[in-house]
Design a protein around this motif. Sequence first.
Motif, short mmCIF file in Angstrom:
data_model
loop_
_atom_site.label_atom_id
_atom_site.label_comp_id
_atom_site.label_asym_id
_atom_site.label_seq_id
_atom_site.Cartn_x
_atom_site.Cartn_y
_atom_site.Cartn_z
N ILE A 18 51.27 44.34 39.04
CA ILE A 18 50.58 43.07 39.29
C ILE A 18 51.50 42.18 40.11
CG2 ILE A 18 49.50 41.03 38.27
CD1 ILE A 18 48.92 42.70 35.77
N ASP A 19 51.05 41.88 41.32
CA ASP A 19 51.78 40.99 42.22
C ASP A 19 50.75 40.36 43.13
OD1 ASP A 19 53.43 40.03 44.54
OD2 ASP A 19 55.03 41.00 43.38
N ASP A 70 47.27 30.82 40.96
CA ASP A 70 46.38 30.06 40.09
C ASP A 70 46.99 29.78 38.71
OD1 ASP A 70 44.45 30.05 42.14
OD2 ASP A 70 43.70 32.00 41.48
N GLY A 71 48.28 29.53 38.67
CA GLY A 71 48.94 29.18 37.42
C GLY A 71 49.25 30.35 36.50
N GLU A 72 48.88 31.55 36.92
CA GLU A 72 49.18 32.73 36.10
C GLU A 72 50.64 33.10 36.31
OE1 GLU A 72 47.24 37.08 35.06
OE2 GLU A 72 46.90 36.28 37.06
N THR A 73 51.28 33.56 35.23
CA THR A 73 52.65 34.04 35.32
C THR A 73 52.70 35.49 34.84
OG1 THR A 73 53.28 33.48 33.04
CG2 THR A 73 53.55 31.74 34.72
N GLY A 74 53.82 36.11 35.05
CA GLY A 74 54.01 37.45 34.55
C GLY A 74 53.86 37.51 33.03
N PHE A 75 54.27 36.43 32.37
CA PHE A 75 54.15 36.39 30.90
C PHE A 75 52.68 36.42 30.47
CE2 PHE A 75 58.33 34.29 31.50
CZ PHE A 75 59.10 35.16 30.76
N VAL A 94 59.40 41.04 37.18
CA VAL A 94 60.18 40.99 38.41
C VAL A 94 60.17 39.56 38.93
CG1 VAL A 94 60.38 41.89 40.75
CG2 VAL A 94 59.51 43.37 38.93
N SER A 95 61.35 39.04 39.27
CA SER A 95 61.41 37.66 39.73
C SER A 95 62.58 37.42 40.66
CB SER A 95 61.55 36.72 38.53
OG SER A 95 61.62 35.38 38.96
N GLY A 96 62.37 36.47 41.57
CA GLY A 96 63.46 36.00 42.41
C GLY A 96 64.26 34.91 41.71
#
Length: 139
Positions: A18-19, A70-75, A94-96
């Motif tokens: 998911i990205d 849209d405010g969604e995060t990996g969490f 995965v994050s910068g």
Amino acid sequence: RARDEPADALAGSVVVVIDDEKAVRDGMREVLGHWQCRVVDAGSAAEALAALDAAGLQPSVAVVDYRLRDGETGFTAVAALRARFGPRLPALLVSGDVGADLFQLAREAGLLLLTKPVRTARLRAAIAHYLRRNAAVRP
């Protein structure tokens, strides 16, 4: 031959990616496909769930970007996947962002945080580790 073992360990695994960036998903699809994974990629948790349902697949592991649209995060994306497929679904975030807070939040959520750019060897090792660990705890 030992170098091939981690890739072989991934063969046939269903990896949901998911990205919100299509180019990133395309790159992940190529890398994971090279390791003989079945890849379901999507821009959001809702898209991923719909694609998994349409294909009749259950993910072996999820690889999810931290910042989605849209405010969604990996969490929140991982929470949606785990609500459907069970709380033990292995997931990599995965994050910068490299702040200590994010590492702590990931740990508390049971996620491994990989920082961008993610080296393919690190990605492969992390997925293989989770698949082995998950197989060990299954009845």
